[in-house]
Design an enzyme around this catalytic site. Sequence first.
Site, PDB file in Angstrom:
ATOM      1  N   ALA A  23       0.832  -1.208   0.000  1.00 47.91           N
ATOM      2  CA  ALA A  23       0.000   0.000   0.000  1.00 47.91           C
ATOM      3  C   ALA A  23       0.863   1.253   0.000  1.00 47.91           C
ATOM      4  O   ALA A  23       0.502   2.274   0.571  1.00 47.91           O
ATOM      5  CB  ALA A  23      -0.910  -0.008   1.220  1.00 47.91           C
ATOM      6  N   ARG A  76      -2.836   9.361  -9.767  1.00 50.69           N
ATOM      7  CA  ARG A  76      -3.962   9.547 -10.697  1.00 50.69           C
ATOM      8  C   ARG A  76      -5.302   9.763  -9.996  1.00 50.69           C
ATOM      9  O   ARG A  76      -6.304  10.096 -10.615  1.00 50.69           O
ATOM     10  CB  ARG A  76      -4.050   8.353 -11.664  1.00 50.69           C
ATOM     11  CG  ARG A  76      -3.025   8.461 -12.778  1.00 50.69           C
ATOM     12  CD  ARG A  76      -2.993   7.223 -13.642  1.00 50.69           C
ATOM     13  NE  ARG A  76      -2.288   6.131 -12.969  1.00 50.69           N
ATOM     14  CZ  ARG A  76      -2.331   4.859 -13.362  1.00 50.69           C
ATOM     15  NH1 ARG A  76      -3.063   4.520 -14.410  1.00 50.69           N
ATOM     16  NH2 ARG A  76      -1.654   3.935 -12.714  1.00 50.69           N
ATOM     17  N   LYS A  92      -4.318   7.037  -1.723  1.00 46.06           N
ATOM     18  CA  LYS A  92      -5.289   6.255  -2.518  1.00 46.06           C
ATOM     19  C   LYS A  92      -6.022   5.199  -1.707  1.00 46.06           C
ATOM     20  O   LYS A  92      -7.246   5.069  -1.805  1.00 46.06           O
ATOM     21  CB  LYS A  92      -4.569   5.606  -3.699  1.00 46.06           C
ATOM     22  CG  LYS A  92      -5.458   4.667  -4.491  1.00 46.06           C
ATOM     23  CD  LYS A  92      -4.870   4.272  -5.811  1.00 46.06           C
ATOM     24  CE  LYS A  92      -3.733   3.316  -5.712  1.00 46.06           C
ATOM     25  NZ  LYS A  92      -3.296   2.834  -7.028  1.00 46.06           N
ATOM     26  N   GLN A 136       8.072   1.727   3.440  1.00 42.27           N
ATOM     27  CA  GLN A 136       8.881   1.743   2.222  1.00 42.27           C
ATOM     28  C   GLN A 136       9.028   3.217   1.852  1.00 42.27           C
ATOM     29  O   GLN A 136       8.132   3.803   1.246  1.00 42.27           O
ATOM     30  CB  GLN A 136       8.188   0.963   1.088  1.00 42.27           C
ATOM     31  CG  GLN A 136       9.083   0.809  -0.133  1.00 42.27           C
ATOM     32  CD  GLN A 136       8.318   0.365  -1.377  1.00 42.27           C
ATOM     33  OE1 GLN A 136       7.117   0.561  -1.496  1.00 42.27           O
ATOM     34  NE2 GLN A 136       9.039  -0.218  -2.314  1.00 42.27           N
ATOM     35  N   ARG A 163     -33.207  10.745  14.845  1.00 43.90           N
ATOM     36  CA  ARG A 163     -31.780  10.902  15.171  1.00 43.90           C
ATOM     37  C   ARG A 163     -31.368   9.902  16.247  1.00 43.90           C
ATOM     38  O   ARG A 163     -32.206   9.213  16.810  1.00 43.90           O
ATOM     39  CB  ARG A 163     -31.526  12.346  15.597  1.00 43.90           C
ATOM     40  CG  ARG A 163     -31.636  13.324  14.415  1.00 43.90           C
ATOM     41  CD  ARG A 163     -31.541  14.763  14.881  1.00 43.90           C
ATOM     42  NE  ARG A 163     -30.380  14.956  15.739  1.00 43.90           N
ATOM     43  CZ  ARG A 163     -30.254  15.972  16.595  1.00 43.90           C
ATOM     44  NH1 ARG A 163     -31.222  16.877  16.699  1.00 43.90           N
ATOM     45  NH2 ARG A 163     -29.173  16.081  17.347  1.00 43.90           N
ATOM     46  N   TYR A 196     -33.071  22.600  25.505  1.00 44.92           N
ATOM     47  CA  TYR A 196     -31.719  23.150  25.651  1.00 44.92           C
ATOM     48  C   TYR A 196     -31.821  24.587  26.141  1.00 44.92           C
ATOM     49  O   TYR A 196     -32.490  25.413  25.517  1.00 44.92           O
ATOM     50  CB  TYR A 196     -31.044  23.089  24.276  1.00 44.92           C
ATOM     51  CG  TYR A 196     -29.600  23.526  24.254  1.00 44.92           C
ATOM     52  CD1 TYR A 196     -28.675  23.000  25.145  1.00 44.92           C
ATOM     53  CD2 TYR A 196     -29.157  24.446  23.312  1.00 44.92           C
ATOM     54  CE1 TYR A 196     -27.346  23.390  25.097  1.00 44.92           C
ATOM     55  CE2 TYR A 196     -27.827  24.831  23.249  1.00 44.92           C
ATOM     56  CZ  TYR A 196     -26.920  24.302  24.154  1.00 44.92           C
ATOM     57  OH  TYR A 196     -25.610  24.687  24.097  1.00 44.92           O
TER      58      TYR A 196
HETATM   59  C1  UD1 Z   1       1.929  -4.888 -11.080  1.00 47.14           C
HETATM   60  C2  UD1 Z   1       2.627  -6.139 -11.583  1.00 47.14           C
HETATM   61  C3  UD1 Z   1       1.982  -6.590 -12.877  1.00 47.14           C
HETATM   62  C4  UD1 Z   1       0.491  -6.830 -12.661  1.00 47.14           C
HETATM   63  C5  UD1 Z   1      -0.153  -5.598 -12.058  1.00 47.14           C
HETATM   64  C6  UD1 Z   1      -1.568  -5.900 -11.647  1.00 47.14           C
HETATM   65  C7  UD1 Z   1       4.948  -5.923 -10.867  1.00 47.14           C
HETATM   66  C8  UD1 Z   1       6.322  -5.584 -11.273  1.00 47.14           C
HETATM   67  N1  UD1 Z   1       4.009  -5.823 -11.797  1.00 47.14           N
HETATM   68  O1  UD1 Z   1       2.181  -3.876 -12.030  1.00 47.14           O
HETATM   69  O2  UD1 Z   1       2.579  -7.766 -13.342  1.00 47.14           O
HETATM   70  O3  UD1 Z   1      -0.132  -7.170 -13.872  1.00 47.14           O
HETATM   71  O4  UD1 Z   1       0.552  -5.164 -10.881  1.00 47.14           O
HETATM   72  O5  UD1 Z   1      -2.208  -4.714 -11.252  1.00 47.14           O
HETATM   73  O6  UD1 Z   1       4.717  -6.307  -9.735  1.00 47.14           O
HETATM   74  N2  UD1 Z   1       3.605  -0.739  -4.682  1.00 47.14           N
HETATM   75  C9  UD1 Z   1       4.296  -0.477  -3.523  1.00 47.14           C
HETATM   76  N3  UD1 Z   1       5.616  -0.095  -3.599  1.00 47.14           N
HETATM   77  C10 UD1 Z   1       6.240   0.030  -4.774  1.00 47.14           C
HETATM   78  C11 UD1 Z   1       5.538  -0.234  -5.977  1.00 47.14           C
HETATM   79  C12 UD1 Z   1       4.210  -0.624  -5.889  1.00 47.14           C
HETATM   80  O7  UD1 Z   1       3.741  -0.578  -2.438  1.00 47.14           O
HETATM   81  O8  UD1 Z   1       7.428   0.369  -4.763  1.00 47.14           O
HETATM   82  C13 UD1 Z   1       2.203  -1.160  -4.596  1.00 47.14           C
HETATM   83  C14 UD1 Z   1       1.278  -0.134  -5.216  1.00 47.14           C
HETATM   84  O9  UD1 Z   1       0.778   0.716  -4.195  1.00 47.14           O
HETATM   85  C15 UD1 Z   1       0.171  -0.984  -5.790  1.00 47.14           C
HETATM   86  C16 UD1 Z   1       0.843  -2.293  -6.123  1.00 47.14           C
HETATM   87  O10 UD1 Z   1       2.037  -2.319  -5.380  1.00 47.14           O
HETATM   88  O11 UD1 Z   1      -0.831  -1.263  -4.834  1.00 47.14           O
HETATM   89  C17 UD1 Z   1       1.099  -2.466  -7.601  1.00 47.14           C
HETATM   90  O12 UD1 Z   1       1.958  -1.457  -8.010  1.00 47.14           O
HETATM   91  P1  UD1 Z   1       1.869  -0.831  -9.454  1.00 47.14           P
HETATM   92  O13 UD1 Z   1       2.935   0.150  -9.599  1.00 47.14           O
HETATM   93  O14 UD1 Z   1       0.472  -0.411  -9.702  1.00 47.14           O
HETATM   94  O15 UD1 Z   1       2.233  -2.113 -10.320  1.00 47.14           O
HETATM   95  P2  UD1 Z   1       1.887  -2.303 -11.833  1.00 47.14           P
HETATM   96  O16 UD1 Z   1       2.876  -1.566 -12.636  1.00 47.14           O
HETATM   97  O17 UD1 Z   1       0.475  -2.064 -12.090  1.00 47.14           O
END
Ligand code: UD1
Length: 454
Positions: A9, A15, A22, A74, A331, A385
């Site tokens: 998370a 976006r 988010k 992270q 209420r 009141y």
């Molecule tokens: C990732 C997958 C992809 C998959 C897709 C599904 C990888 C490399 N790719 O891609 O194969 O099809 O999800 O939606 O895993 N997050 C962190 N820390 C980070 C990066 C991401 O916590 O450093 C969390 C984001 O908040 C998110 C999730 O990991 O909830 C996915 O990250 P996102 O960057 O959306 O991955 P995708 O590029 O969509």
Amino acid sequence: MSLGVVILAAGQGTRMKSALPKVLHRLADKPLLGHVIDCARALDPAEIVVVYGHGGDAVRQAFADHDDLRWAEQAEQLGTGHAVAQAMPQLERASQVLVLYGDVPLTRVETLRTLIDETGQGFGLLTVTLADPTGYGRIVRNDGGRVQRIVEQKDAGNEELAIDEVNTGIMCLPRDALARWLSGLSNANAQGEYYLTDVLEMAVGDGFDVQVHQPASPVEAEGVNNRLQLATLERAYQQHCATQLMLNGVTLRDPARIDVRGRVEHGKDIEIDINVVLEGDIQLGNNVTIGANCVLRNVRIADDVMIQPNCVLEEAIVGPGSTIGPFARLRPGAELVGGAHIGNFVEIKKSIVGQGSKVNHLSYVGDATIGAGVNVGAGTITCNYDGANKHRTVIEDNAFIGSNTALVAPVTVGAGATIGAGSVISKNAPDEKLTLTRAKQLSLNWQRPTKKNK
Ligand code: UD1
Ligand code: CA
């Protein structure tokens, strides 16, 4: 085997174009992350670790009262593999690790249970097949159909881009092997990130046979990146709730126009008209009718109750055979014993209304105890009141309160008493008597002024 769940998370969610992280945006009754945490909990894991980053304090605070959660920061979003690596030190008891995503709210517990069971000490992956796989990591299989690796959109060649089976991101892996694989990740790829997906190829190299499972519906694997996707998933969730209600015997005049943001328990023969919002814990007895445009939050409604259109009921208890509305507001602390009539533009707060009593028009009843068989006339106000403190009004059985009465609390109107219309009652009114405060009516000879001619 003991399970640890890692929930990612840390992503920024740019976006969403929001000041709120988010995963704190709400779907139905709770934040996105709340759905994922509840789902994880239902699996009864030994440990749940949430990886947080951007806006992390707000995220931690939102779940401060969940003391079964562990948190891993992270600080920089260097990729999903890096994110999972931050959680590893917090997994002390787990031998099997399930990776979930804080922005994927609708995964069903049954789907994950099957994935976990089928995986055992092996490597399990949840995939979906999509008509349009753009943006997702593709599942690359060999000629024998065995999964070999996952290739991200940005790293894929044309042949790989044509694959329509995609990675949901949800996977289940053995803890110690995962720790080893993570330490071997490189960020030499198109996005310069440490991809969690790269551990799959390492697992295959180590002789693992990847177990693939697909959810009943792709919606279970859908994530939220913008508010359009949030609304789409909200609709999917609402459609599911409406379907369950109907299959359990509730009539919905239009299943596309009800919103459930909590839990609904109900009896038989409930009918719900359009644009009704049900929030929190809702209990409905048998033969309950809810009119159009009502909002109910944490209420208990007994049998044979009719709620007419445009009512708002919050933390109220409604006894059997009562009629409410249109345009009524109950209420917190409103309790109708039964057979009550609460009419239009009536507000009731922290008050008991006895059996068969009526408050039909334009009244405020606050901090009051009303007995049985009482009639409260139009425009009656409990003046509860004094600007500093709240005081109680007691109206005993079978009293009749004339229209436009102000009951200045603390005050008691005795059983069978009648209050004359337009009275300001600041002292107790005795049983059975007519009590009124009113200037005598006069009729005088009098000439109405006329306009002067200029
Ligand atoms: C990732 C997958 C992809 C998959 C897709 C599904 C990888 C490399 N790719 O891609 O194969 O099809 O999800 O939606 O895993 N997050 C962190 N820390 C980070 C990066 C991401 O916590 O450093 C969390 C984001 O908040 C998110 C999730 O990991 O909830 C996915 O990250 P996102 O960057 O959306 O991955 P995708 O590029 O969509
Ligand atoms: Ca994503």
